[in-house]
Design a protein around this motif. Sequence first.
Motif, PDB file in Angstrom:
ATOM      1  N   LYS A 132       0.862  -1.173   0.000  1.00  0.00           N
ATOM      2  CA  LYS A 132       0.000   0.000   0.000  1.00  0.00           C
ATOM      3  C   LYS A 132       0.902   1.228   0.000  1.00  0.00           C
ATOM      4  O   LYS A 132       1.883   1.286   0.740  1.00  0.00           O
ATOM      5  CB  LYS A 132      -0.907  -0.014   1.224  1.00  0.00           C
ATOM      6  N   ALA A 133       0.592   2.194  -0.847  1.00  0.00           N
ATOM      7  CA  ALA A 133       1.423   3.396  -0.959  1.00  0.00           C
ATOM      8  C   ALA A 133       1.281   4.242   0.295  1.00  0.00           C
ATOM      9  O   ALA A 133       0.171   4.423   0.811  1.00  0.00           O
ATOM     10  CB  ALA A 133       1.033   4.197  -2.182  1.00  0.00           C
ATOM     11  N   ASN A 134       2.395   4.740   0.787  1.00  0.00           N
ATOM     12  CA  ASN A 134       2.404   5.667   1.912  1.00  0.00           C
ATOM     13  C   ASN A 134       2.574   7.067   1.352  1.00  0.00           C
ATOM     14  O   ASN A 134       3.533   7.325   0.633  1.00  0.00           O
ATOM     15  CB  ASN A 134       3.535   5.361   2.882  1.00  0.00           C
ATOM     16  N   LYS A 135       1.648   7.932   1.637  1.00  0.00           N
ATOM     17  CA  LYS A 135       1.744   9.297   1.161  1.00  0.00           C
ATOM     18  C   LYS A 135       2.826  10.022   1.953  1.00  0.00           C
ATOM     19  O   LYS A 135       2.804  10.023   3.188  1.00  0.00           O
ATOM     20  CB  LYS A 135       0.401  10.033   1.338  1.00  0.00           C
ATOM     21  N   PRO A 136       3.815  10.629   1.252  1.00  0.00           N
ATOM     22  CA  PRO A 136       4.865  11.355   1.975  1.00  0.00           C
ATOM     23  C   PRO A 136       4.277  12.566   2.701  1.00  0.00           C
ATOM     24  O   PRO A 136       3.360  13.224   2.213  1.00  0.00           O
ATOM     25  CB  PRO A 136       5.828  11.801   0.887  1.00  0.00           C
ATOM     26  N   LYS A 137       4.822  12.815   3.876  1.00  0.00           N
ATOM     27  CA  LYS A 137       4.382  13.979   4.661  1.00  0.00           C
ATOM     28  C   LYS A 137       5.300  15.147   4.328  1.00  0.00           C
ATOM     29  O   LYS A 137       6.510  14.997   4.281  1.00  0.00           O
ATOM     30  CB  LYS A 137       4.415  13.667   6.142  1.00  0.00           C
ATOM     31  N   ASN A 138       4.727  16.311   4.137  1.00  0.00           N
ATOM     32  CA  ASN A 138       5.516  17.501   3.812  1.00  0.00           C
ATOM     33  C   ASN A 138       6.155  18.093   5.023  1.00  0.00           C
ATOM     34  O   ASN A 138       5.767  18.207   6.062  1.00  0.00           O
ATOM     35  CB  ASN A 138       4.655  18.548   3.106  1.00  0.00           C
TER      36      ASN A 138
END
Length: 138
Positions: A132-138
């Motif tokens: 599952k893709a992990n959305k990068p945190k800004n």
Amino acid sequence: MSDLFEFGKSILESQPFSKLIGAELTLFEEGSAEISLVVKDDLKQQHGFVHGGIVSYLADNCLTYAGGSVLGDSVTSEYKINYVRPAIGQKLIAKSSVISHGKTQAVCDCKVYALNNDTEVLVAVAQGTINKANKPKN
């Protein structure tokens, strides 16, 4: 057509490389996917059969579609491919299914066939782990 299939088509359409080579999503349902590709001379190597990189692309993308069908937005963590014979035919068809999955990972298999005069000939087999893709945190 299902909402999942339409969503899958929109994802493939957003992939520049998939568009460049003419890949087409032909099946996308929970637990399985199928991607096909009309063979063009531009996709062949010096011996006249489809380049292994193209066969590998089909397996990789189809594995990720199958995994994504149960996980949502996903990426390939790893995969292995075995080429079993030269990819010679008018069309290639990758067929993938989920072997097992949890909430964040799926193990999938894929078989790639060359369609030659209405006969499917197995040209490669692959197995991969899809996360599952992990959305990068800004």
